[in-house]
Write a protein that holds these residues in place. Structure first.
Motif, PDB file in Angstrom:
ATOM      1  N   LYS A  13       1.362  -0.944  -0.456  1.00  0.00           N
ATOM      2  CA  LYS A  13       0.461  -0.196   0.086  1.00  0.00           C
ATOM      3  C   LYS A  13       1.110   0.909   0.283  1.00  0.00           C
ATOM      4  O   LYS A  13       0.716   2.269  -0.704  1.00  0.00           O
ATOM      5  CB  LYS A  13      -0.896  -0.521   0.991  1.00  0.00           C
ATOM      6  CG  LYS A  13      -2.201  -0.624   0.727  1.00  0.00           C
ATOM      7  CD  LYS A  13      -3.027  -0.734   2.247  1.00  0.00           C
ATOM      8  CE  LYS A  13      -4.652  -0.941   1.885  1.00  0.00           C
ATOM      9  NZ  LYS A  13      -5.546  -1.336   2.931  1.00  0.00           N
ATOM     10  N   VAL A  14       1.495   1.251   0.490  1.00  0.00           N
ATOM     11  CA  VAL A  14       2.369   2.384   0.657  1.00  0.00           C
ATOM     12  C   VAL A  14       3.730   2.330  -0.208  1.00  0.00           C
ATOM     13  O   VAL A  14       3.372   3.454  -1.022  1.00  0.00           O
ATOM     14  CB  VAL A  14       4.114   2.285   2.286  1.00  0.00           C
ATOM     15  CG1 VAL A  14       5.046   3.313   1.881  1.00  0.00           C
ATOM     16  CG2 VAL A  14       3.019   2.114   2.871  1.00  0.00           C
ATOM     17  N   ASP A  15       3.642   1.083  -0.965  1.00  0.00           N
ATOM     18  CA  ASP A  15       4.226   1.963  -2.796  1.00  0.00           C
ATOM     19  C   ASP A  15       3.835   2.569  -3.475  1.00  0.00           C
ATOM     20  O   ASP A  15       4.005   3.096  -4.275  1.00  0.00           O
ATOM     21  CB  ASP A  15       4.566   0.241  -2.856  1.00  0.00           C
ATOM     22  CG  ASP A  15       6.146  -0.642  -2.213  1.00  0.00           C
ATOM     23  OD1 ASP A  15       6.565   0.938  -2.079  1.00  0.00           O
ATOM     24  OD2 ASP A  15       6.758  -1.332  -2.518  1.00  0.00           O
ATOM     25  N   SER A  16       2.130   1.731  -3.444  1.00  0.00           N
ATOM     26  CA  SER A  16       1.243   2.878  -4.778  1.00  0.00           C
ATOM     27  C   SER A  16       1.252   3.681  -4.257  1.00  0.00           C
ATOM     28  O   SER A  16       0.768   4.489  -4.993  1.00  0.00           O
ATOM     29  CB  SER A  16       0.504   1.812  -5.135  1.00  0.00           C
ATOM     30  OG  SER A  16      -0.357   1.061  -3.411  1.00  0.00           O
ATOM     31  N   LEU A  17       1.379   4.436  -2.488  1.00  0.00           N
ATOM     32  CA  LEU A  17       0.708   5.434  -2.551  1.00  0.00           C
ATOM     33  C   LEU A  17       2.218   6.633  -3.155  1.00  0.00           C
ATOM     34  O   LEU A  17       2.169   7.472  -3.493  1.00  0.00           O
ATOM     35  CB  LEU A  17       0.531   5.969  -0.774  1.00  0.00           C
ATOM     36  CG  LEU A  17      -0.558   5.424  -0.428  1.00  0.00           C
ATOM     37  CD1 LEU A  17      -1.254   5.408   0.920  1.00  0.00           C
ATOM     38  CD2 LEU A  17      -2.022   6.740  -1.172  1.00  0.00           C
ATOM     39  N   LYS A  18       2.948   6.202  -2.590  1.00  0.00           N
ATOM     40  CA  LYS A  18       4.279   6.686  -3.122  1.00  0.00           C
ATOM     41  C   LYS A  18       4.672   6.902  -5.013  1.00  0.00           C
ATOM     42  O   LYS A  18       5.110   7.206  -5.316  1.00  0.00           O
ATOM     43  CB  LYS A  18       5.741   5.573  -2.464  1.00  0.00           C
ATOM     44  CG  LYS A  18       6.453   5.860  -1.291  1.00  0.00           C
ATOM     45  CD  LYS A  18       7.711   5.166  -1.148  1.00  0.00           C
ATOM     46  CE  LYS A  18       7.774   5.532   0.242  1.00  0.00           C
ATOM     47  NZ  LYS A  18       8.988   4.507   0.974  1.00  0.00           N
ATOM     48  N   ARG A  19       4.342   5.574  -5.799  1.00  0.00           N
ATOM     49  CA  ARG A  19       4.275   6.050  -7.074  1.00  0.00           C
ATOM     50  C   ARG A  19       3.345   6.624  -7.663  1.00  0.00           C
ATOM     51  O   ARG A  19       3.378   7.467  -8.766  1.00  0.00           O
ATOM     52  CB  ARG A  19       3.687   4.352  -7.649  1.00  0.00           C
ATOM     53  CG  ARG A  19       4.053   3.847  -8.994  1.00  0.00           C
ATOM     54  CD  ARG A  19       3.619   2.640  -9.089  1.00  0.00           C
ATOM     55  NE  ARG A  19       3.574   1.017  -8.251  1.00  0.00           N
ATOM     56  CZ  ARG A  19       3.290   0.701  -7.336  1.00  0.00           C
ATOM     57  NH1 ARG A  19       1.773   0.534  -8.101  1.00  0.00           N
ATOM     58  NH2 ARG A  19       3.787   0.027  -6.640  1.00  0.00           N
ATOM     59  N   LEU A  20       1.872   7.017  -6.748  1.00  0.00           N
ATOM     60  CA  LEU A  20       1.179   8.274  -7.134  1.00  0.00           C
ATOM     61  C   LEU A  20       1.632   9.994  -6.651  1.00  0.00           C
ATOM     62  O   LEU A  20       1.575  10.986  -6.402  1.00  0.00           O
ATOM     63  CB  LEU A  20      -0.075   8.288  -6.374  1.00  0.00           C
ATOM     64  CG  LEU A  20      -0.879   7.402  -7.120  1.00  0.00           C
ATOM     65  CD1 LEU A  20      -2.288   6.679  -6.109  1.00  0.00           C
ATOM     66  CD2 LEU A  20      -1.073   7.664  -8.862  1.00  0.00           C
ATOM     67  N   GLY A  21       3.177   9.437  -6.077  1.00  0.00           N
ATOM     68  CA  GLY A  21       3.974  11.085  -5.707  1.00  0.00           C
ATOM     69  C   GLY A  21       3.564  11.389  -4.380  1.00  0.00           C
ATOM     70  O   GLY A  21       3.908  12.526  -3.848  1.00  0.00           O
TER      71      GLY A  21
END
Ligand SMILES: *Cc1c(COP(=O)(O)O)cnc(C)c1O
Length: 332
Positions: free
Chosen positions: A116-124
């Motif tokens: 979840k953290v990774d997908s939020l980071k991917r969105l900047g």
């Protein structure tokens, strides 16, 4: 303040929904409807699926987030926005902020899974890790509001969020002929409040049915109690429907009470089966929250009426491991 003036500031109106539609058009595309021949045959009435799963972030929440963030002042936009949701709302806030070049901070506890953290980071999004519960993360978020002037974007109990979700109702009125019943997944109630407002303002006869999982259906229990109540969270396939409605709820408790005609609670087994059904018959992956609406029709739980039924397919964000399990249990 006179009573009228109080109402004007406290009430979400159909005009807000029309304004939202114009405002979000640059970021949010109108979604298609699909007639489900299998479900139509089963029910003996036309059944339409409103595909809110096909937004880029995989859920309708981008509508409310876009309307809220676009409504901020230039000064507020410059300071940035914050949220403590790691689910579809958090993704929507991060996505909209990135599109507009606005800073978004997501406060999370150190228990949030890496995926979840990774997908939020991917969105900047900027990630702020704090404490070991959702409550701790929430507190941190409001600290950031005080310290740095960030605007905390609420997931449902906010007029701009409600009006944004309500744009789905306007699209249904345009696209579904002879609409008589809309089935809406229900958690905090932003989605149902907005759609209910949009539909009942012009076609009061349309029936609005809320659907939740049997476990920890907080809005349902709150309506029964006559005031917002809190319940402990439980594991459910409809994880996007988890969470409280806020004990100091300002809008959605009242609006759901006003606009919802009936509510249906769905057991886990039927949620699982409806997810598998959608893969089998429509080749669509939907998450548990959205499958509650499909289950209401598939299991013949909606009251009989003439005219078309629309199910809000609210999202598709589900782990592959969960899909494998529901397919293995599938009984068609
Ligand atoms: C948030 C959400 C809901 C419920 O919306 P509320 O406004 O909280 O009632 C339903 N389905 C999905 C997929 C969601 O992300």
């Amino acid at each position: 303040m006179s009573k009228l003036a109080a109402n004007q500031t406290n009430e979400v109106t159909i005009r807000h929904v029309w304004e939202a539609r114009k405002r979000i058009a640059s970021i949010v595309n109108k979604t298609p409807i699909l007639q489900s021949l299998v479900l139509s045959e089963k029910l003996g009435r036309p059944v339409f699926l409103k595909l809110e799963n096909i937004h880029e972030i995989g859920a309708f929440k981008v509508r409310g987030a876009a309307n809220k963030i676009l409504s901020l002042s230039d000064e507020e936009k410059k300071r940035g926005v914050a949220t403590y949701s790691t689910g579809n709302h958090g993704m929507a806030v991060a996505y909209v902020a990135k599109k507009l070049g606005i800073d978004a901070t997501v406060c999370i506890s150190n228990r949030v899974p890496k995926a979840k953290v990774d997908s939020l980071k991917r969105l900047g999004a900027n990630i702020e890790i704090y404490g070991d519960s959702q409550d701790d993360a929430g507190k941190r978020c409001y600290e950031l509001e005080r310290e740095r002037g960030l605007t905390v974007i609420q997931p449902f109990d906010d007029p701009d969020i409600i009006a944004g979700q309500g744009t789905i109702g306007l699209e249904l009125l345009e696209d579904v002929p002879n609409l008589s019943n809309v089935i809406v997944p229900l958690s905090g109630g932003g989605l149902l409040s907005g759609i209910g407002l949009a539909l009942k303002s012009s076609t009061p006869d349309v029936r609005v049915t809320g659907v939740s999982m049997e476990k920890a259906a907080v809005m349902y229990e709150s309506l029964r109690a006559g005031r917002p109540v809190a319940l402990p969270e439980q594991d459910t396939l409809a994880d996007s429907l988890l969470g409280g409605i806020g004990l100091d709820n300002k809008y959605t408790f009242r609006m759901v009470k006003q606009y919802m005609d009936d509510v249906i609670l769905i057991p886990e087994k039927e949620i699982a089966n409806s997810m598998a059904f959608m893969m089998d018959k429509h080749r669509l992956i939907i998450e548990g929250a959205a499958a509650t609406g499909v289950a209401a029709v598939l299991e013949n739980k909606i009251s009989h009426q003439d005219g078309a039924v629309a199910i809000i397919i609210s999202g598709q964000n589900v782990d592959l491991s969960v899909l494998v399990q529901v397919i293995q249990q599938y009984q068609n």
